[in-house]
Motif scaffolding. Structure first.
Motif, PDB file in Angstrom:
ATOM      1  N   LEU A 126      36.343 129.981  16.520  1.00  0.00           N
ATOM      2  CA  LEU A 126      35.242 130.512  16.613  1.00  0.00           C
ATOM      3  C   LEU A 126      34.833 131.351  15.364  1.00  0.00           C
ATOM      4  O   LEU A 126      35.607 131.616  14.355  1.00  0.00           O
ATOM      5  CB  LEU A 126      35.450 131.421  17.894  1.00  0.00           C
ATOM      6  N   ASN A 127      33.642 132.061  15.444  1.00  0.00           N
ATOM      7  CA  ASN A 127      33.318 132.714  14.230  1.00  0.00           C
ATOM      8  C   ASN A 127      32.840 134.337  14.732  1.00  0.00           C
ATOM      9  O   ASN A 127      32.912 135.112  13.622  1.00  0.00           O
ATOM     10  CB  ASN A 127      31.824 132.089  13.944  1.00  0.00           C
ATOM     11  N   ARG A 128      32.768 134.616  16.037  1.00  0.00           N
ATOM     12  CA  ARG A 128      32.423 136.017  16.625  1.00  0.00           C
ATOM     13  C   ARG A 128      33.206 136.161  17.721  1.00  0.00           C
ATOM     14  O   ARG A 128      33.385 135.542  18.569  1.00  0.00           O
ATOM     15  CB  ARG A 128      31.069 136.213  16.605  1.00  0.00           C
ATOM     16  N   VAL A 129      33.598 137.421  17.744  1.00  0.00           N
ATOM     17  CA  VAL A 129      34.234 137.996  19.029  1.00  0.00           C
ATOM     18  C   VAL A 129      33.574 139.208  19.390  1.00  0.00           C
ATOM     19  O   VAL A 129      33.383 140.222  18.226  1.00  0.00           O
ATOM     20  CB  VAL A 129      35.879 138.286  18.544  1.00  0.00           C
ATOM     21  N   ARG A 141      36.997 151.683  24.369  1.00  0.00           N
ATOM     22  CA  ARG A 141      36.419 151.800  23.063  1.00  0.00           C
ATOM     23  C   ARG A 141      37.571 151.860  22.106  1.00  0.00           C
ATOM     24  O   ARG A 141      37.270 151.349  20.881  1.00  0.00           O
ATOM     25  CB  ARG A 141      35.492 152.665  23.154  1.00  0.00           C
ATOM     26  N   ALA A 142      38.320 152.442  22.345  1.00  0.00           N
ATOM     27  CA  ALA A 142      39.630 152.561  21.246  1.00  0.00           C
ATOM     28  C   ALA A 142      40.136 151.253  20.819  1.00  0.00           C
ATOM     29  O   ALA A 142      40.565 151.342  19.605  1.00  0.00           O
ATOM     30  CB  ALA A 142      40.577 153.765  21.648  1.00  0.00           C
ATOM     31  N   ILE A 143      40.271 150.421  21.650  1.00  0.00           N
ATOM     32  CA  ILE A 143      40.806 149.214  21.235  1.00  0.00           C
ATOM     33  C   ILE A 143      39.856 148.408  20.033  1.00  0.00           C
ATOM     34  O   ILE A 143      40.611 148.161  18.988  1.00  0.00           O
ATOM     35  CB  ILE A 143      40.848 148.240  22.424  1.00  0.00           C
ATOM     36  N   PHE A 149      36.744 146.430  14.731  1.00  0.00           N
ATOM     37  CA  PHE A 149      35.429 145.843  14.898  1.00  0.00           C
ATOM     38  C   PHE A 149      34.260 146.748  14.354  1.00  0.00           C
ATOM     39  O   PHE A 149      34.460 147.982  14.312  1.00  0.00           O
ATOM     40  CB  PHE A 149      35.338 145.854  16.597  1.00  0.00           C
ATOM     41  N   GLN A 150      33.055 146.253  14.359  1.00  0.00           N
ATOM     42  CA  GLN A 150      32.059 146.969  14.169  1.00  0.00           C
ATOM     43  C   GLN A 150      31.278 147.589  15.197  1.00  0.00           C
ATOM     44  O   GLN A 150      30.937 146.445  16.020  1.00  0.00           O
ATOM     45  CB  GLN A 150      30.971 146.154  12.995  1.00  0.00           C
ATOM     46  N   LYS A 151      30.887 148.797  15.062  1.00  0.00           N
ATOM     47  CA  LYS A 151      30.073 149.143  16.334  1.00  0.00           C
ATOM     48  C   LYS A 151      28.561 148.481  16.072  1.00  0.00           C
ATOM     49  O   LYS A 151      28.096 149.055  15.078  1.00  0.00           O
ATOM     50  CB  LYS A 151      30.041 150.686  16.712  1.00  0.00           C
ATOM     51  N   LEU A 174      33.587 139.291  12.951  1.00  0.00           N
ATOM     52  CA  LEU A 174      33.349 137.839  12.608  1.00  0.00           C
ATOM     53  C   LEU A 174      34.591 137.599  11.950  1.00  0.00           C
ATOM     54  O   LEU A 174      35.511 138.172  11.423  1.00  0.00           O
ATOM     55  CB  LEU A 174      32.259 138.225  11.490  1.00  0.00           C
ATOM     56  N   ALA A 175      34.970 136.034  12.046  1.00  0.00           N
ATOM     57  CA  ALA A 175      35.899 135.578  11.505  1.00  0.00           C
ATOM     58  C   ALA A 175      36.366 135.887  10.096  1.00  0.00           C
ATOM     59  O   ALA A 175      37.539 136.256   9.649  1.00  0.00           O
ATOM     60  CB  ALA A 175      35.850 133.794  11.527  1.00  0.00           C
TER      61      ALA A 175
END
Length: 180
Positions: A126-129, A141-143, A149-151, A174-175
């Motif tokens: 996949l490309n995005r999580v 949110r801490a995870i 990750f980008q907000k 993104l991957a």
């Protein structure tokens, strides 16, 4: 069937029908704490509800639309982590999770989510999580923040929670950004 040994004590694996009673016991034990952020708690009133949920999870996995995993500490079910929906056309998925409060703050969920990120990018290609969390849910949110990750923004009133709407923070990864 998905099965991953995180460390000596922790395993994440696909939920099976035989896990229904253990799942219900964990939800029941943690009901008060989980209810604050999870709308499905009120509809989980008996072990049969967990049995029906696991059946849906197994169907989703068979169709390659979702993947729901139990988190086990020394064979005790302590929470769940999942791909809510796998969007094959767009190469993306969204991760959700919850954990027995007795195990929070110990790195369990961060490790479990990291496994799902690896699996999404390296195995499923996949490309995005994405992860969404209520703006006031600091533990959740801490995870994604810990995992870089980008907000990406706020979905205003994005989730109905019992008697009010909650704003959700959207985090994306993104991957090409994932290295650890």
């Amino acid at each position: 069937m998905f099965h991953y040994q995180i460390n000596e004590d922790l395993v994440i694996r696909q939920l099976q029908m035989s896990d229904a009673n253990a799942l219900f016991r964990t939800v029941e034990k943690s009901r008060g704490e989980l209810r604050e952020w999870l709308p499905w708690i009120e509809t989980t009133k008996k072990p049969a509800d967990c049995l029906a949920f696991i059946d849906l999870c197994l169907q989703g996995a068979q169709r390659r639309q979702s993947l729901n995993l139990g988190i086990f500490n020394q064979d005790k079910l302590i929470g769940c982590v999942n791909y809510n929906f796998i969007d094959w056309q767009n190469g993306s998925t969204s991760i959700g999770y919850w954990l027995d409060p007795d195990y929070q703050g110990k790195g369990v969920m961060t490790a479990a989510v990291q496994v799902l990120i690896d699996y999404a990018f390296y195995t499923l290609q996949l490309n995005r999580v994405e992860i969404r969390a209520a703006t006031h849910n600091k533990k959740s949110r801490a995870i994604p923040e810990r995992l870089r990750f980008q907000k990406e923004g706020i979905i205003r009133q994005g989730e109905w929670l019992y008697d009010h709407y909650e704003d959700l923070v959207v985090y994306g990864l993104l991957a090409r950004e994932w290295t650890h």
